[in-house]
Write a protein that holds these residues in place. Structure first.
Motif, PDB file in Angstrom:
ATOM      1  N   ASP A 172      12.241 -70.982  -8.744  1.00 10.40           N
ATOM      2  CA  ASP A 172      13.555 -70.938  -8.107  1.00 10.40           C
ATOM      3  C   ASP A 172      14.298 -69.657  -8.467  1.00 10.40           C
ATOM      4  O   ASP A 172      15.515 -69.550  -8.267  1.00 10.40           O
ATOM      5  CB  ASP A 172      14.386 -72.166  -8.487  1.00 10.40           C
ATOM      6  CG  ASP A 172      14.700 -72.235  -9.978  1.00 10.40           C
ATOM      7  OD1 ASP A 172      14.223 -71.362 -10.734  1.00 10.40           O
ATOM      8  OD2 ASP A 172      15.416 -73.170 -10.381  1.00 10.40           O
ATOM      9  N   ALA A 173      13.572 -68.664  -8.962  1.00 11.16           N
ATOM     10  CA  ALA A 173      14.208 -67.408  -9.373  1.00 11.16           C
ATOM     11  C   ALA A 173      14.880 -66.692  -8.209  1.00 11.16           C
ATOM     12  O   ALA A 173      15.809 -65.905  -8.417  1.00 11.16           O
ATOM     13  CB  ALA A 173      13.174 -66.483 -10.011  1.00 11.16           C
ATOM     14  N   THR A 216      22.940 -69.313  -4.792  1.00 18.20           N
ATOM     15  CA  THR A 216      23.837 -70.455  -4.758  1.00 18.20           C
ATOM     16  C   THR A 216      24.607 -70.440  -3.439  1.00 18.20           C
ATOM     17  O   THR A 216      24.767 -69.377  -2.813  1.00 18.20           O
ATOM     18  CB  THR A 216      24.844 -70.405  -5.917  1.00 18.20           C
ATOM     19  OG1 THR A 216      25.669 -69.243  -5.755  1.00 18.20           O
ATOM     20  CG2 THR A 216      24.123 -70.348  -7.256  1.00 18.20           C
ATOM     21  N   ALA A 222      26.267 -67.439 -15.255  1.00 19.08           N
ATOM     22  CA  ALA A 222      25.084 -68.270 -15.006  1.00 19.08           C
ATOM     23  C   ALA A 222      23.851 -67.601 -15.581  1.00 19.08           C
ATOM     24  O   ALA A 222      23.729 -66.379 -15.574  1.00 19.08           O
ATOM     25  CB  ALA A 222      24.890 -68.508 -13.508  1.00 19.08           C
ATOM     26  N   LYS A 280      21.038 -66.906 -14.519  1.00 15.13           N
ATOM     27  CA  LYS A 280      20.223 -66.704 -13.327  1.00 15.13           C
ATOM     28  C   LYS A 280      19.725 -65.268 -13.294  1.00 15.13           C
ATOM     29  O   LYS A 280      20.354 -64.360 -13.845  1.00 15.13           O
ATOM     30  CB  LYS A 280      21.035 -66.989 -12.068  1.00 15.13           C
ATOM     31  CG  LYS A 280      21.466 -68.428 -11.900  1.00 15.13           C
ATOM     32  CD  LYS A 280      20.329 -69.304 -11.386  1.00 15.13           C
ATOM     33  CE  LYS A 280      20.068 -69.045  -9.918  1.00 15.13           C
ATOM     34  NZ  LYS A 280      19.037 -69.944  -9.372  1.00 15.13           N
TER      35      LYS A 280
END
Length: 358
Positions: free
Chosen positions: A41-42, A46, A283, A285
């Protein structure tokens, strides 16, 4: 198919207002399909970070469609087109949940969007699709001869069935910054020595400084003309200072921070290239590598490595907990791919650029 309904999605003004939940559900479908394809899910954005980019603007129009079965969203379609005079193409794409494939849902979405493209008078259809990077089995080679994808990839089979040709492939790669950080300084120093005193790096966070607006616009325009395009029908996407400001406005609404490094050609006091990294605030991420470009007149001086190495260091100085960087690069852009490999990027997937003329 009797209980399957296709409807156009109304974009919300914000995620907490009317239609906000619909957009969140659309993004969940998009991200599930993508992560199932590449095994991570890299790459998944969002809803907050993507919504501002879907807001209509004078340069590009978009329409979004969703497919529901029993009230549940099981697929989504998107079409977009540049409004520039002479632009010949419409871009379309669809994501169908794995559990609902081979039921004609994707074909219905494509038929709808291809019909709307015909109404616009656009004779070229283009589609970008994420594919697996498995090295095994029969391959489909791009029309450029650079790069290939598995012939049994579901997206490839679908697009071939609908008459599309694989024109180009972009390699999707990721860089683990926890292991690469130590080598960035050495790579940057070596590149700076090769570039010499005629070039210096300037960096900023967020909005483009007023002094660089016009030149940033010139670099953004060059992205549409200098980047490899193979047999894809393209048109110059012209930027000016006002468009850069408007783009910066939208970026500020995404919850992402943009780290930019540009290289100035000191004798002419002009920008010779730039690179951007976008990171979701607060985040854990990956950062996303946005545009990277060195103008043709300045290539051959290791400016690509200088830019990417300096900007990665610049971001890490302000956001040291960034775990990864992900990037897309055309397989025939060999100089930039060499830079990525030196930095430690590893392939995680492929994006195919497909085209059909009607």
């Amino acid at each position: 198919m009797n209980d399957v309904v296709i409807e156009e999605l109304i974009l919300p003004d914000n995620l907490d207002g009317p239609h906000g939940d619909d957009f969140r559900e659309l993004m969940a479908v998009r991200n599930l399909v993508e992560s199932e394809t590449v095994g991570t899910d890299a790459l998944s954005p969002t809803p907050e970070s993507l919504l501002p980019h879907f807001v209509p603007n004078p340069q590009r129009h978009r329409r979004h469609f969703v497919v529901r079965e029993g009230g549940r969203m099981v697929a989504r379609g998107i079409m977009g087109w540049l409004t520039a005079e002479g632009a010949p193409s419409v871009s379309i794409g669809a994501d169908v949940l794995p559990s609902h494939r081979r039921r004609g849902i994707g074909s219905q979405l494509f038929a709808l969007m291809e019909g709307l493209a015909a109404d616009l008078g656009r004779p070229v259809l283009q589609s970008s699709a994420i594919h697996t990077s498995s090295p095994d089995g029969e391959r489909i080679v791009s029309s450029t001869g650079f790069g290939d994808i598995p012939a049994d990839d579901p997206g490839a089979q679908f697009l071939l069935h609908h008459g599309y040709t694989l024109e180009m492939i972009a390699r999707i790669s990721s860089l683990d910054l926890t292991t690469a950080a130590a080598s960035l300084e050495e790579l940057r120093r070596a590149a700076a020595a090769r570039a010499g005193d005629d070039y210096r790096v300037v960096s900023w966070i967020g909005r483009t400084p007023e002094e660089w607006l016009e030149q940033k616009a010139a670099l953004a325009t060059a992205m549409s003309t200098d980047e490899p395009s193979g047999g894809l029908a393209t048109v110059a996407d012209v930027w000016d200072a006002d468009r850069v400001r408007e783009h910066d406005d939208r970026q500020e609404g995404t919850g992402r921070t943009i780290y930019t490094s540009a290289v100035e050609h000191v004798p002419s006091r002009t920008l010779a290239g730039h690179t951007e990294l976008g990171r979701l605030d607060g985040a854990d991420k990956p950062a996303v590598q946005e545009d990277t470009l060195v103008l043709r007149a300045h290539r051959g001086h290791r400016l690509g490595m200088l830019l990417k190495g300096a900007n990665a260091q610049f971001m890490l100085a302000h956001a040291p907990d960034t775990p990864l960087v992900t990037t897309f690069n055309k397989e025939d852009n060999e100089p930039m791919l060499r830079v990525n490999v030196e930095m430690g990027f590893v392939p995680i997937g492929a994006e195919g650029e497909w085209q059909k003329r009607v």
